[in-house]
Design an enzyme around this catalytic site. Sequence first.
Site, PDB file in Angstrom:
ATOM      1  N   GLU A 296     -56.188  47.957  -8.296  1.00 54.49           N
ATOM      2  CA  GLU A 296     -55.497  49.028  -7.587  1.00 54.49           C
ATOM      3  C   GLU A 296     -54.177  48.529  -7.008  1.00 54.49           C
ATOM      4  O   GLU A 296     -54.118  47.496  -6.368  1.00 54.49           O
ATOM      5  CB  GLU A 296     -56.382  49.588  -6.473  1.00 54.49           C
ATOM      6  CG  GLU A 296     -57.673  50.217  -6.972  1.00 54.49           C
ATOM      7  CD  GLU A 296     -57.424  51.449  -7.844  1.00 54.49           C
ATOM      8  OE1 GLU A 296     -56.294  51.964  -7.847  1.00 54.49           O
ATOM      9  OE2 GLU A 296     -58.387  51.882  -8.512  1.00 54.49           O
TER      10      GLU A 296
ATOM     11  N   ARG B  71     -64.143  64.723  -2.124  1.00 55.88           N
ATOM     12  CA  ARG B  71     -64.692  65.739  -3.016  1.00 55.88           C
ATOM     13  C   ARG B  71     -66.173  65.964  -2.737  1.00 55.88           C
ATOM     14  O   ARG B  71     -66.722  67.039  -2.964  1.00 55.88           O
ATOM     15  CB  ARG B  71     -64.487  65.251  -4.451  1.00 55.88           C
ATOM     16  CG  ARG B  71     -64.865  66.159  -5.565  1.00 55.88           C
ATOM     17  CD  ARG B  71     -64.705  65.436  -6.916  1.00 55.88           C
ATOM     18  NE  ARG B  71     -65.317  64.125  -6.960  1.00 55.88           N
ATOM     19  CZ  ARG B  71     -66.616  63.869  -7.175  1.00 55.88           C
ATOM     20  NH1 ARG B  71     -67.462  64.856  -7.364  1.00 55.88           N
ATOM     21  NH2 ARG B  71     -67.088  62.626  -7.182  1.00 55.88           N
TER      22      ARG B  71
ATOM     23  N   HIS C 192     -61.538  48.356  -8.647  1.00 50.86           N
ATOM     24  CA  HIS C 192     -62.591  49.306  -9.005  1.00 50.86           C
ATOM     25  C   HIS C 192     -63.317  48.846 -10.269  1.00 50.86           C
ATOM     26  O   HIS C 192     -62.689  48.352 -11.205  1.00 50.86           O
ATOM     27  CB  HIS C 192     -61.994  50.706  -9.256  1.00 50.86           C
ATOM     28  CG  HIS C 192     -62.028  51.586  -8.043  1.00 50.86           C
ATOM     29  ND1 HIS C 192     -60.895  52.124  -7.470  1.00 50.86           N
ATOM     30  CD2 HIS C 192     -63.073  52.047  -7.293  1.00 50.86           C
ATOM     31  CE1 HIS C 192     -61.243  52.869  -6.431  1.00 50.86           C
ATOM     32  NE2 HIS C 192     -62.547  52.840  -6.296  1.00 50.86           N
TER      33      HIS C 192
ATOM     34  N   CYS D  88     -63.459  54.243  -0.664  1.00 52.46           N
ATOM     35  CA  CYS D  88     -62.838  53.064  -1.270  1.00 52.46           C
ATOM     36  C   CYS D  88     -61.408  52.899  -0.778  1.00 52.46           C
ATOM     37  O   CYS D  88     -60.995  51.815  -0.357  1.00 52.46           O
ATOM     38  CB  CYS D  88     -62.824  53.189  -2.797  1.00 52.46           C
ATOM     39  SG  CYS D  88     -64.451  52.963  -3.558  1.00 52.46           S
TER      40      CYS D  88
END
Lengths: 204, 204, 204, 204
Positions: free
Chosen positions: B80, B90, B166, B143
Amino acid sequence: MESRILISAFEPFDGDSLNPSWEALRSLTPLPNNGEILRLLLPVSFREAPRLLREAVEKHKPQIVLSLGLAGGRSGFSLERIAVNLADARIPDNDGEQPRDLFLYPGEETAYLSTLPLGQLLNELEKESLPASLSNTAGLFVCNAVFYEAARLQARGRIRQAGFIHLPYLPEQAAEKNAPSMSLEDMVRGLNRVVERLLSQELA
Amino acid sequence: MESRILISAFEPFDGDSLNPSWEALRSLTPLPNNGEILRLLLPVSFREAPRLLREAVEKHKPQIVLSLGLAGGRSGFSLERIAVNLADARIPDNDGEQPRDLFLYPGEETAYLSTLPLGQLLNELEKESLPASLSNTAGLFVCNAVFYEAARLQARGRIRQAGFIHLPYLPEQAAEKNAPSMSLEDMVRGLNRVVERLLSQELA
Amino acid sequence: MESRILISAFEPFDGDSLNPSWEALRSLTPLPNNGEILRLLLPVSFREAPRLLREAVEKHKPQIVLSLGLAGGRSGFSLERIAVNLADARIPDNDGEQPRDLFLYPGEETAYLSTLPLGQLLNELEKESLPASLSNTAGLFVCNAVFYEAARLQARGRIRQAGFIHLPYLPEQAAEKNAPSMSLEDMVRGLNRVVERLLSQELA
Amino acid sequence: MESRILISAFEPFDGDSLNPSWEALRSLTPLPNNGEILRLLLPVSFREAPRLLREAVEKHKPQIVLSLGLAGGRSGFSLERIAVNLADARIPDNDGEQPRDLFLYPGEETAYLSTLPLGQLLNELEKESLPASLSNTAGLFVCNAVFYEAARLQARGRIRQAGFIHLPYLPEQAAEKNAPSMSLEDMVRGLNRVVERLLSQELA
């Protein structure tokens, strides 16, 4: 009685330097004395691959033919249900041939279903915690042509069972393609279970 | 001088029974005497995870923080680039909290870049023939909140480097989801190289 | 001589409030006096849909049967090549039936190929700048069962041509699913060309 | 008081013969006398596009800048949340430049958030039954560079609001790529609502 299984895999194609089907097949570990495995490496050739498979069947008379191939982009073991009497190539094969929308055997059966016990094989793979699913299309490239050839031999009584399993990319291939992959160890582990399951069947 | 790296991973969430980040972290093999690894298991909680990470940093004073998490649907290691000062969930976290479009730290930096040597880490993973790529979004779930927390500590001089990687699903998770996966062995092999590379840096 | 084409589409299923196949079919614009279009709305039912199609063929005696259905997740017109003699349902149909791995007609043909001029239809759609491709699988749900029924009637000489086209989601469905979609206008425009092409054939 | 909005779009790139962002922008229908739309066509150039945008802002002094671009592979309107101070190009731009992992403005802000009312715009698109979602990355190509430029001007008080919306392929592009698409009509319809919504704000 001992069973004999012929397992075919393919050479690299489409610019790849290896084909996971052959990498997995050459790494399968020999089984304890309840069967015999014959390994066959096929060219990615509409003209040669089905012929070489047929000749190997005639020479070695296996009970079972399991063919392996690469389906780049899929995530797990793809147990193919159906072989179709068509060739339609998006890219040329390794001979430079690119048949478009042609019958493999004009006038013959439109399709054959796999005669492997797909539900049992899927179950074996799931017991190994490996990603696997049934697939309704093996494409119309050389993989399907080899699958159709084996299924046709089965329909003619030359072998007892014929089927096809597609494999994903190996991680080293996926590295460049940003596509799903499976480790060689997992491919081999899954295929060992598949082959053991096939060889433990009563094929009386 | 010896380096100390704190590596965090997450508990399972969203109905899963395991989280590949922790499975991989707990399987990392200890390194020869050139560094120390501290492992931290974090809850999938917007409220708790950043606080626990911060407390671990204050207590153990690592030079480097590497956080790991699951990005279901991705095919390889995702290095990342950027942590964003937003939370937008979500699904609820494991505390039942579901922040929508909120700042993590109102009034503070919009984003931080990873301070890990991402190009070098990508290179290490490619040398291992493992699928890996840089990613421009770590999402806006827990995260990212943990990544932002570590990057914020780095910006305040509490650690030298902070970053986030990830991981895809494990094969046993992907089996049900028809999604890309990576074997635990490959995750561990890649992370071992990443950690060795991080610990071999001069962080003068 | 005037041609008559029977076009079928489906009711909504799987929680949707509409089915693009029927939305498109009901909006097809009547053609100038070179043919007749019969529209048939089918339930998403393994038991009822093939029977209703067959009865409509017996009653109205069309030369051509074109069936339409939804393939959620696909990006364009999918011109199906092959109907398979299997039912294998991932979800229950609208009657609550969920056949798993069963023959539609035990002992009959494994598969039928579409007898529509797929290459010409693909060409028509490309001339309209619409996304379209040939597909090697219509799945094993009710769509395939209807396609198999029509192809079986064709093989028995009851109609001259039988085929199936899958459509993507409509934009209003895709809004919730983050999936590819096609506007109703484009669906109708493409299907108008397809139907005109089919009705302009010499089917002597 | 009347509002003025500057909307930018891009020329074709990467071998395409059109860019949906410009096709949509040139087709936007003028609004009734509550605002003014300025249209700006930008080259896909890291060097030129941000500069041309800045010059247009200085010359025309709009209150709002909305930039549009293509995100091939996405399914709907992508309302971008964040512009990042990085350029990292997977392919060369139309000048043949391909910056890798460089800052756009070294030493400046890492990122800016969109200052458009994204939730309201998403709501407008959903009311139109159009597929739309918030996006956490606008990539690191020329789109992001233009978005960063506009957001930087906003942060310096030169405009009131700055934001970016990515569009999918048009159907005629998707035809060759087997990718999701959206009709020009739907793009225009959605953008008309977005622009009307932006121009009806109180920007006091």
